[in-house]
Design an enzyme around this catalytic site. Structure first.
Site, mmCIF file in Angstrom:
data_model
loop_
_atom_site.group_PDB
_atom_site.id
_atom_site.type_symbol
_atom_site.label_atom_id
_atom_site.label_comp_id
_atom_site.label_asym_id
_atom_site.label_seq_id
_atom_site.Cartn_x
_atom_site.Cartn_y
_atom_site.Cartn_z
ATOM 1 N N TYR A 74 8.901 -42.383 58.988
ATOM 2 C CA TYR A 74 8.315 -41.375 58.100
ATOM 3 C C TYR A 74 8.955 -40.005 58.316
ATOM 4 O O TYR A 74 9.125 -39.229 57.375
ATOM 5 C CB TYR A 74 6.786 -41.335 58.256
ATOM 6 C CG TYR A 74 6.131 -42.406 57.406
ATOM 7 C CD1 TYR A 74 5.840 -42.194 56.067
ATOM 8 C CD2 TYR A 74 5.879 -43.668 57.929
ATOM 9 C CE1 TYR A 74 5.298 -43.190 55.272
ATOM 10 C CE2 TYR A 74 5.332 -44.676 57.141
ATOM 11 C CZ TYR A 74 5.044 -44.431 55.812
ATOM 12 O OH TYR A 74 4.520 -45.425 55.020
ATOM 13 N N GLN A 108 1.618 -41.717 42.238
ATOM 14 C CA GLN A 108 1.698 -42.600 43.405
ATOM 15 C C GLN A 108 2.689 -42.025 44.418
ATOM 16 O O GLN A 108 2.837 -42.562 45.508
ATOM 17 C CB GLN A 108 2.171 -43.994 42.979
ATOM 18 C CG GLN A 108 1.243 -44.684 42.006
ATOM 19 C CD GLN A 108 1.935 -45.869 41.351
ATOM 20 O OE1 GLN A 108 1.881 -46.985 41.843
ATOM 21 N NE2 GLN A 108 2.591 -45.626 40.243
ATOM 22 N N VAL A 110 4.353 -39.545 47.159
ATOM 23 C CA VAL A 110 3.800 -38.793 48.285
ATOM 24 C C VAL A 110 4.665 -37.574 48.595
ATOM 25 O O VAL A 110 4.478 -36.926 49.617
ATOM 26 C CB VAL A 110 3.687 -39.709 49.536
ATOM 27 C CG1 VAL A 110 2.683 -40.833 49.287
ATOM 28 C CG2 VAL A 110 5.043 -40.289 49.939
ATOM 29 N N HIS A 126 -1.706 -41.998 46.477
ATOM 30 C CA HIS A 126 -1.248 -42.613 47.733
ATOM 31 C C HIS A 126 -1.050 -41.587 48.844
ATOM 32 O O HIS A 126 -0.316 -41.839 49.794
ATOM 33 C CB HIS A 126 0.052 -43.405 47.491
ATOM 34 C CG HIS A 126 -0.153 -44.645 46.658
ATOM 35 N ND1 HIS A 126 0.878 -45.361 46.095
ATOM 36 C CD2 HIS A 126 -1.281 -45.297 46.303
ATOM 37 C CE1 HIS A 126 0.385 -46.403 45.417
ATOM 38 N NE2 HIS A 126 -0.922 -46.374 45.521
ATOM 39 N N CYS A 157 -9.325 -35.428 69.052
ATOM 40 C CA CYS A 157 -9.812 -36.569 69.851
ATOM 41 C C CYS A 157 -8.733 -37.200 70.735
ATOM 42 O O CYS A 157 -9.041 -38.121 71.495
ATOM 43 C CB CYS A 157 -10.408 -37.636 68.918
ATOM 44 S SG CYS A 157 -9.156 -38.631 68.085
ATOM 45 N N THR A 195 7.320 -46.035 37.122
ATOM 46 C CA THR A 195 6.642 -46.924 38.071
ATOM 47 C C THR A 195 6.833 -48.367 37.637
ATOM 48 O O THR A 195 6.810 -48.670 36.443
ATOM 49 C CB THR A 195 5.143 -46.587 38.223
ATOM 50 O OG1 THR A 195 4.522 -47.610 39.032
ATOM 51 C CG2 THR A 195 4.407 -46.470 36.899
ATOM 52 N N ASN A 220 10.745 -45.934 31.228
ATOM 53 C CA ASN A 220 11.360 -46.676 32.332
ATOM 54 C C ASN A 220 12.672 -47.279 31.824
ATOM 55 O O ASN A 220 12.717 -47.787 30.707
ATOM 56 C CB ASN A 220 10.415 -47.809 32.795
ATOM 57 C CG ASN A 220 10.720 -48.283 34.201
ATOM 58 O OD1 ASN A 220 11.841 -48.638 34.509
ATOM 59 N ND2 ASN A 220 9.704 -48.277 35.049
ATOM 60 N N ALA A 238 13.235 -40.761 33.227
ATOM 61 C CA ALA A 238 12.166 -39.764 33.101
ATOM 62 C C ALA A 238 12.752 -38.379 32.836
ATOM 63 O O ALA A 238 12.183 -37.587 32.079
ATOM 64 C CB ALA A 238 11.339 -39.751 34.386
HETATM 65 P P1 OAD Z 1 8.950 -48.899 42.455
HETATM 66 O O1 OAD Z 1 10.168 -48.757 43.291
HETATM 67 O O2 OAD Z 1 8.159 -50.142 42.593
HETATM 68 O O3 OAD Z 1 9.326 -48.731 40.927
HETATM 69 C C1 OAD Z 1 10.140 -47.656 40.509
HETATM 70 C C2 OAD Z 1 10.280 -47.781 39.014
HETATM 71 O O4 OAD Z 1 10.988 -46.633 38.564
HETATM 72 C C3 OAD Z 1 11.075 -49.013 38.554
HETATM 73 O O5 OAD Z 1 10.369 -49.668 37.525
HETATM 74 C C4 OAD Z 1 12.392 -48.428 38.039
HETATM 75 O O6 OAD Z 1 12.925 -49.175 36.950
HETATM 76 C C5 OAD Z 1 11.946 -47.055 37.598
HETATM 77 N N1 OAD Z 1 12.996 -46.034 37.605
HETATM 78 C C6 OAD Z 1 14.085 -45.947 38.408
HETATM 79 N N2 OAD Z 1 14.794 -44.838 38.115
HETATM 80 C C7 OAD Z 1 14.127 -44.204 37.112
HETATM 81 C C8 OAD Z 1 14.338 -43.002 36.371
HETATM 82 N N3 OAD Z 1 15.402 -42.210 36.637
HETATM 83 N N4 OAD Z 1 13.435 -42.667 35.433
HETATM 84 C C9 OAD Z 1 12.361 -43.456 35.171
HETATM 85 N N5 OAD Z 1 12.115 -44.601 35.828
HETATM 86 C C10 OAD Z 1 12.983 -44.975 36.786
HETATM 87 O O7 OAD Z 1 8.035 -47.615 42.755
HETATM 88 P P2 OAD Z 1 6.526 -47.345 42.370
HETATM 89 O O8 OAD Z 1 6.132 -48.050 41.123
HETATM 90 O O9 OAD Z 1 6.344 -45.879 42.454
HETATM 91 O O10 OAD Z 1 3.142 -47.525 47.757
HETATM 92 O O11 OAD Z 1 5.797 -48.022 43.594
HETATM 93 C C11 OAD Z 1 4.405 -47.956 43.681
HETATM 94 C C12 OAD Z 1 3.994 -47.986 45.110
HETATM 95 O O12 OAD Z 1 4.599 -49.089 45.785
HETATM 96 C C13 OAD Z 1 4.462 -46.790 45.914
HETATM 97 O O13 OAD Z 1 3.599 -45.691 45.805
HETATM 98 C C14 OAD Z 1 4.494 -47.324 47.306
HETATM 99 C C15 OAD Z 1 5.193 -48.624 47.015
HETATM 100 O O14 OAD Z 1 5.072 -49.599 47.966
HETATM 101 C C16 OAD Z 1 2.863 -47.523 49.041
HETATM 102 O O15 OAD Z 1 3.684 -47.268 49.899
HETATM 103 C C17 OAD Z 1 1.445 -47.828 49.305
#
Ligand code: OAD
Length: 254
Positions: A74, A108, A110, A126, A157, A195, A220, A238
């Site tokens: 991290y 989502q 961070v 998240h 603590c 996402t 997307n 985006a």
């Molecule tokens: P993902 O990596 O699962 O998905 C990213 C999405 O962004 C994909 O569908 C890509 O096609 C799209 N993408 C990539 N480049 C892009 C761009 N320039 N413009 C628009 N879209 C683009 O990430 P998340 O959906 O954010 O959670 O993942 C959700 C959660 O899963 C995260 O918050 C994290 C992860 O595990 C935890 O860690 C709990």
């Protein structure tokens, strides 16, 4: 309807809908920060989960097994994010939010880049990687930690500090869940941006909004489980589509 990546001209009916709608629910994911150099999770070559094992790094059990490994991973992500700047997608969303005061932005991500671009009242689904909290008592720690310990100890603590993010198997913060559910219930427009729509409960917000009558729009460059049921799929990045949407809303309201 799918609009192709070679143009960022919005379908006319969608532009009208976006101009007239006041209650927007926008759900963002890591694709929004991709143009800022923050890695996504599931993209095949570049996603974090293509290179790292989520079970070893992003679960409470992983932290209990090896807190230093998790802390260091991290810290590495924090160093990437500290160097990143908001991109045109973040700025466009902040502008849309200023023109549509009833918009709810649920992220989502961070990385805090929406806030740095000027978005207010961001619902952090998240958590936020910049903050730390105690693994044992949950107390939020001061952001400046004057120690080399990895991880540092909780001032209250003595437990171990961890990033204030939601790990797999953990619950979404109650206030964020409630704010998102309330916004989904009343949304006229649901916008899913960058996402993979794969992680619940965030991925369920689109359906909740659709049931309430919202027009569902996805931005997307890849198809996701949401694409088939979305009213509009804006195929591309985006950082291209959100400025086009901001411009349409600006023209519509001026
Ligand atoms: P993902 O990596 O699962 O998905 C990213 C999405 O962004 C994909 O569908 C890509 O096609 C799209 N993408 C990539 N480049 C892009 C761009 N320039 N413009 C628009 N879209 C683009 O990430 P998340 O959906 O954010 O959670 O993942 C959700 C959660 O899963 C995260 O918050 C994290 C992860 O595990 C935890 O860690 C709990």
């Amino acid at each position: 309807m799918t609009s192709s990546p070679t143009t960022t001209t919005l379908p006319g009916e969608l532009a009208e809908c976006l101009v007239s709608a006041e209650r927007w629910l926008v759900l963002t994911g890591s694709g929004v920060s991709a143009a800022s150099g923050v890695p996504t999770f599931r993209d095949a070559q570049t996603g974090l989960w293509a290179k790292y094992d989520a079970e070893s790094l992003a679960t409470p059990e992983a932290f209990e097994r090896n807190p230093t490994l998790v802390w260091d991973w991290y810290e590495w992500r924090r160093s990437l994010i500290a160097r990143a700047e908001p991109n045109p997608a973040h700025f466009a969303l902040a502008e849309i939010g200023s023109m549509k005061p009833e918009l709810t932005l649920v992220t989502q991500n961070v990385d805090g880049l929406h806030q740095r671009a000027g978005s207010e009242a961001v619902v952090e689904f998240h958590g936020n990687i910049v903050r730390n909290k105690c693994f044992d008592c949950g107390a939020i720690a001061d952001s400046e930690l004057d120690t080399d310990a990895r991880p540092p100890a909780c001032a209250r603590c003595g437990g171990l500090l961890r990033p204030d993010v939601v790990w797999f198997g953990e619950s979404i913060p109650q206030a964020a869940l409630e704010a998102a559910a309330k916004a989904a219930y009343v949304a006229e427009v649901f916008l899913s941006v960058g996402t993979a729509a794969a992680v619940y409960p965030a991925a369920g917000l689109a359906q909740a909004a659709a049931v309430g009558g919202a027009t569902v729009v996805e931005i997307n460059p890849e198809r996701t489980p949401l694409s088939a049921s979305a009213d509009y799929v804006l195929d591309g990045s985006a950082a291209s589509w959100l400025p086009a949407i901001a411009a349409a809303v600006r023209r519509g309201v001026s």
